[in-house]
Design a protein around this motif. Structure first.
Motif, PDB file in Angstrom:
ATOM      1  N   THR A 175       0.918  -1.217   0.011  1.00 36.45           N
ATOM      2  CA  THR A 175      -0.049   0.034   0.119  1.00 36.45           C
ATOM      3  C   THR A 175       0.920   1.316  -0.064  1.00 36.45           C
ATOM      4  N   SER A 180       2.668   4.288  -2.645  1.00 34.15           N
ATOM      5  CA  SER A 180       2.123   4.927  -3.947  1.00 34.15           C
ATOM      6  C   SER A 180       1.566   4.115  -4.891  1.00 34.15           C
ATOM      7  N   THR A 181       2.229   3.084  -5.417  1.00 34.50           N
ATOM      8  CA  THR A 181       1.830   2.478  -6.415  1.00 34.50           C
ATOM      9  C   THR A 181       0.557   1.494  -5.923  1.00 34.50           C
ATOM     10  N   ARG A 210       0.808  -3.808   5.084  1.00 31.97           N
ATOM     11  CA  ARG A 210       1.750  -4.065   6.321  1.00 31.97           C
ATOM     12  C   ARG A 210       1.633  -2.812   7.106  1.00 31.97           C
ATOM     13  N   THR A 211       1.752  -1.561   6.482  1.00 34.67           N
ATOM     14  CA  THR A 211       1.676  -0.658   7.250  1.00 34.67           C
ATOM     15  C   THR A 211       0.715   0.692   6.793  1.00 34.67           C
ATOM     16  N   LYS A 226       7.306   8.959   5.229  1.00 32.61           N
ATOM     17  CA  LYS A 226       7.809   8.042   4.100  1.00 32.61           C
ATOM     18  C   LYS A 226       7.218   8.733   2.897  1.00 32.61           C
ATOM     19  N   ARG A 227       7.302   8.364   1.574  1.00 30.84           N
ATOM     20  CA  ARG A 227       6.914   9.167   0.571  1.00 30.84           C
ATOM     21  C   ARG A 227       5.329   9.375   0.632  1.00 30.84           C
TER      22      ARG A 227
HETATM   23  P1  NA7 Z   1       6.711   1.335  -1.832  1.00 30.13           P
HETATM   24  O1  NA7 Z   1       6.468   2.590  -1.257  1.00 30.13           O
HETATM   25  O2  NA7 Z   1       8.035   0.908  -1.138  1.00 30.13           O
HETATM   26  O3  NA7 Z   1       5.457   0.333  -1.155  1.00 30.13           O
HETATM   27  C1  NA7 Z   1       5.665  -0.746  -1.038  1.00 30.13           C
HETATM   28  C2  NA7 Z   1       4.511  -1.411  -0.302  1.00 30.13           C
HETATM   29  O4  NA7 Z   1       4.547  -2.841  -0.178  1.00 30.13           O
HETATM   30  C3  NA7 Z   1       4.680  -0.902   1.299  1.00 30.13           C
HETATM   31  O5  NA7 Z   1       3.252  -0.918   1.446  1.00 30.13           O
HETATM   32  C4  NA7 Z   1       5.372  -2.293   1.736  1.00 30.13           C
HETATM   33  O6  NA7 Z   1       5.096  -2.336   3.161  1.00 30.13           O
HETATM   34  C5  NA7 Z   1       4.577  -3.221   1.110  1.00 30.13           C
HETATM   35  N1  NA7 Z   1       5.498  -4.636   1.401  1.00 30.13           N
HETATM   36  C6  NA7 Z   1       6.922  -4.796   0.943  1.00 30.13           C
HETATM   37  N2  NA7 Z   1       6.978  -5.875   0.876  1.00 30.13           N
HETATM   38  C7  NA7 Z   1       6.101  -6.418   1.802  1.00 30.13           C
HETATM   39  C8  NA7 Z   1       6.031  -7.827   2.026  1.00 30.13           C
HETATM   40  N3  NA7 Z   1       6.966  -8.525   2.209  1.00 30.13           N
HETATM   41  N4  NA7 Z   1       4.828  -8.093   2.914  1.00 30.13           N
HETATM   42  C9  NA7 Z   1       3.782  -7.108   3.015  1.00 30.13           C
HETATM   43  N5  NA7 Z   1       3.995  -5.911   2.531  1.00 30.13           N
HETATM   44  C10 NA7 Z   1       5.192  -5.673   1.666  1.00 30.13           C
HETATM   45  O7  NA7 Z   1       6.870   1.093  -3.169  1.00 30.13           O
HETATM   46  P2  NA7 Z   1       5.662   1.740  -4.299  1.00 30.13           P
HETATM   47  O8  NA7 Z   1       5.997   0.984  -5.633  1.00 30.13           O
HETATM   48  O9  NA7 Z   1       4.383   1.912  -3.858  1.00 30.13           O
HETATM   49  O10 NA7 Z   1       6.391   3.277  -4.509  1.00 30.13           O
HETATM   50  C11 NA7 Z   1       7.436   3.231  -4.894  1.00 30.13           C
HETATM   51  C12 NA7 Z   1       7.910   4.842  -5.194  1.00 30.13           C
HETATM   52  O11 NA7 Z   1       7.533   5.090  -6.675  1.00 30.13           O
HETATM   53  C13 NA7 Z   1       7.017   5.790  -4.521  1.00 30.13           C
HETATM   54  O12 NA7 Z   1       7.337   5.920  -3.190  1.00 30.13           O
HETATM   55  C14 NA7 Z   1       7.085   7.134  -5.429  1.00 30.13           C
HETATM   56  O13 NA7 Z   1       8.276   7.756  -5.417  1.00 30.13           O
HETATM   57  C15 NA7 Z   1       7.126   6.232  -6.746  1.00 30.13           C
HETATM   58  P3  NA7 Z   1       5.986  -1.428   4.129  1.00 30.13           P
HETATM   59  O14 NA7 Z   1       5.435  -0.067   4.313  1.00 30.13           O
HETATM   60  O15 NA7 Z   1       7.178  -1.803   3.839  1.00 30.13           O
HETATM   61  O16 NA7 Z   1       5.615  -2.245   5.539  1.00 30.13           O
END
Ligand code: NA7
Length: 546
Positions: free
Chosen positions: A196, A198-199, A219-220, A338-339
């Motif tokens: 959850t 940005s994507t 997760r967050t 966070k972003r």
């Molecule tokens: P992000 O911002 O890194 O978000 C990834 C999401 O995936 C985030 O909610 C993570 O939860 C979740 N995540 C990652 N690994 C897991 C696992 N193993 N289990 C459950 N959930 C997980 O990536 P985005 O593609 O959304 O955005 C990237 C950037 O692209 C954005 O910030 C803009 O600058 C454009 P977490 O928060 O780590 O608990």
């Protein structure tokens, strides 16, 4: 012209020795090629893994993919003609439109003839005897150049979490950053979306509108502000063209390179009524500008709490089921640490009968089974899993290439404790390597084209300086890099950004990655001044030689 390939371009191509090799044909690589080739007349070649230009926008074709910067600011500003010619259709550009824009740029400036597509760089080694970078590709081709310029993007290495059982899943699965070009049809499918950020926040409403059922695995809990996307009016388009110089001036004068300024007022100086009215106005306006409602939202926790509380109340108002609203608002970090995503009906999506939310912090994902995702409490049967799980940000794209500098020093080893750069542009031990939007530069904290143009122009200026003086070698000095890393840390610590412990800014989303705050949080305008000063002092902090 000492130190440079003086032969004409075609000859340089035949002998395989270029003045510069540029890795990546996204926003950065295209502009870097244009500057080096057309401004300096150098023999430059871009090596690009994809079959077309676009970088991030070539790969990220997931449903709802859109930029969070406003269209009129998510553009190159180096060419008035380009600004005049191109017409964006919406307030935020959608992925296909950005890709069309970058293709238009490639055609308009005749860039394709110096880009090798379908060419993934696997290794680059600095040959000290010849003072050349020797680059090899996955297909086994070799190239050589005086300068190696990485234009690999900050968010281009997909992070697919290592969840046991994925191989046995009988359905389809996709990472948003490696989306099939033909798209994915979710009609009648039970879809699970992990993530959850940005994507995920962009994708969920679009997937939910098509799928039989969408289960979002969170997760967050994440803050999000409405984007308020809409078609751009002819009046706005005219205004933005007529005022491009002023828009650029604003973008160059602000912390984040966006076309709006940050309020000079503290959230804590305003009365509760004034604060509410400022937040309401910002919520109505929508977009990343919400962060700019008060000057201290990102620096003072008490000020930030007022924004967080406002957003929490909005989500509770939107989401009808109180239990779902509670999960969506269980924030563990300050707003915008966070972003911060911006969305189109993300929270509203949870009011749909075909959407459910699973809190995987309360009930962690244990494995993927042939039928779906199993958490501690239940098995969720799925036909498709969408990994919106982000990227091995900033360092991932660089460390994916086996880059070796002086004495065979591997970048992986040099950065074992985290990235160590000078200005995010140069790395000690790696002569003649420039990293566009590298770790230690504002990059992802900035409207990217602004950061990219500044880096490309600085690198071009530096190479021009060397050429005029007959210099063939430049290398960041170790103490300059140490001081810079210290400054990057201080800049981050002056904000609330390091307080988001799971942030990809810190590398915390990738198991085993060193926790170091990677982008420079001191502000784009400030950073630009530092880079200009370094150049004016004869590239202070860099060692230059023949
Ligand atoms: P992000 O911002 O890194 O978000 C990834 C999401 O995936 C985030 O909610 C993570 O939860 C979740 N995540 C990652 N690994 C897991 C696992 N193993 N289990 C459950 N959930 C997980 O990536 P985005 O593609 O959304 O955005 C990237 C950037 O692209 C954005 O910030 C803009 O600058 C454009 P977490 O928060 O780590 O608990």
């Amino acid at each position: 012209m000492d130190g440079f390939a003086s032969q004409p371009k075609a000859a340089a191509g035949r002998s395989g020795v270029y003045d510069a090799l540029i890795v990546g044909a996204g926003f950065s690589g295209l502009y870097q090629l244009l500057r080096l080739r057309d401004r300096l007349g150098l023999a430059a070649l871009v090596l690009e893994a994809g079959d077309g230009v676009g970088g991030t926008w070539y790969w990220n074709r997931y449903p709802g993919a859109r930029c969070d910067s406003e269209s009129h600011s998510y553009s190159y500003y180096f060419s008035e003609e380009l600004l005049r010619d191109w017409e964006w259709s919406e307030r935020y550009p959608e992925q296909p439109e950005i890709l069309r824009y970058l293709n238009h740029v490639a055609d308009r400036f005749d860039l394709r003839r110096d880009i090798r597509f379908g060419t993934r760089v696997s290794a680059a080694r600095h040959d000290e005897a010849e003072n050349l970078w020797r680059v090899t590709t996955e297909a086994g081709e070799s190239f050589a150049a005086r300068f190696l310029i990485t234009a690999v993007g900050c968010l281009s290495t997909a992070n697919v979490p290592n969840i046991p059982g994925l191989d046995e899943f009988k359905g389809e699965w996709y990472h948003t950053g490696q989306w099939p070009h033909g798209g994915v049809d979710f009609t009648g499918k039970r879809v699970g979306q992990i993530g959850t950020g940005s994507t995920g926040i962009q994708a969920a409403p679009v997937i939910a509108a098509q799928a039989a059922h969408l289960t979002v695995f969170q997760r967050t809990a994440n803050y999000s502000v409405p984007a308020r996307n809409a078609p751009l009016s002819p009046d706005f388009l005219r205004w933005s063209k007529e005022n491009h110089a002023e828009i650029r001036r604003v973008m160059h004068s602000t912390t984040n390179g966006h076309p709006f300024t940050i309020s000079e007022r503290s959230a804590l100086d305003a009365t509760p009524e004034e604060r509410l009215s400022a937040y309401e106005a910002a919520w109505e306006k929508g977009g990343l500008q919400f962060r700019a409602a008060f000057r201290d939202i990102l620096t003072d926790k008490a000020a930030n709490d007022t924004a967080a509380e406002f957003i929490r109340a909005k989500i509770r108002e939107i989401v009808k089921d109180p239990e779902t609203a509670a999960k969506l608002t269980a924030f563990d970090h300050p707003f915008a640490a966070k972003r911060p995503p911006i969305d189109t009906e993300y929270f509203e999506t949870f009011n749909r009968p075909n959407v459910s939310l699973v809190d995987v912090r309360a009930s962690p994902i244990e494995r993927i089974t042939p039928r779906g995702i199993e958490t501690r409490d239940a098995e969720h049967e799925l036909d498709v899993i969408v990994f919106a799980t982000g990227f091995d940000a900033m360092t991932g794209p660089l460390l994916n290439i086996d880059i070796r500098g002086r004495g065979g020093l591997r970048l992986k080893d040099a950065w074992a404790a985290g990235p160590r750069t000078y200005l995010g542009l140069g790395v000690p031990g790696f002569p003649n390597l420039f990293t566009v939007t590298g770790p230690g530069s504002p990059s992802v904290l900035c409207n990217m084209p602004v950061a990219i143009e500044q880096h490309v122009e600085w690198i071009t200026g530096c190479i021009e300086h060397m050429r005029k003086r007959g210099l063939g070698l430049i290398e960041a000095e170790a103490d300059a890099a140490d001081r810079w890393v210290e400054h990057v840390n201080e800049a981050a610590d002056a904000t609330l950004l390091p307080q988001a412990s799971s942030s990809w800014y810190l590398g915390a989303n990738v198991p085993g990655k060193p926790r170091v705050f990677m982008p420079y949080a001191g502000g784009m305008a400030w950073y630009r001044g530092i880079c200009e000063d370094v150049a004016a002092k004869g590239y202070e902090g860099f060692a230059l030689a023949d």
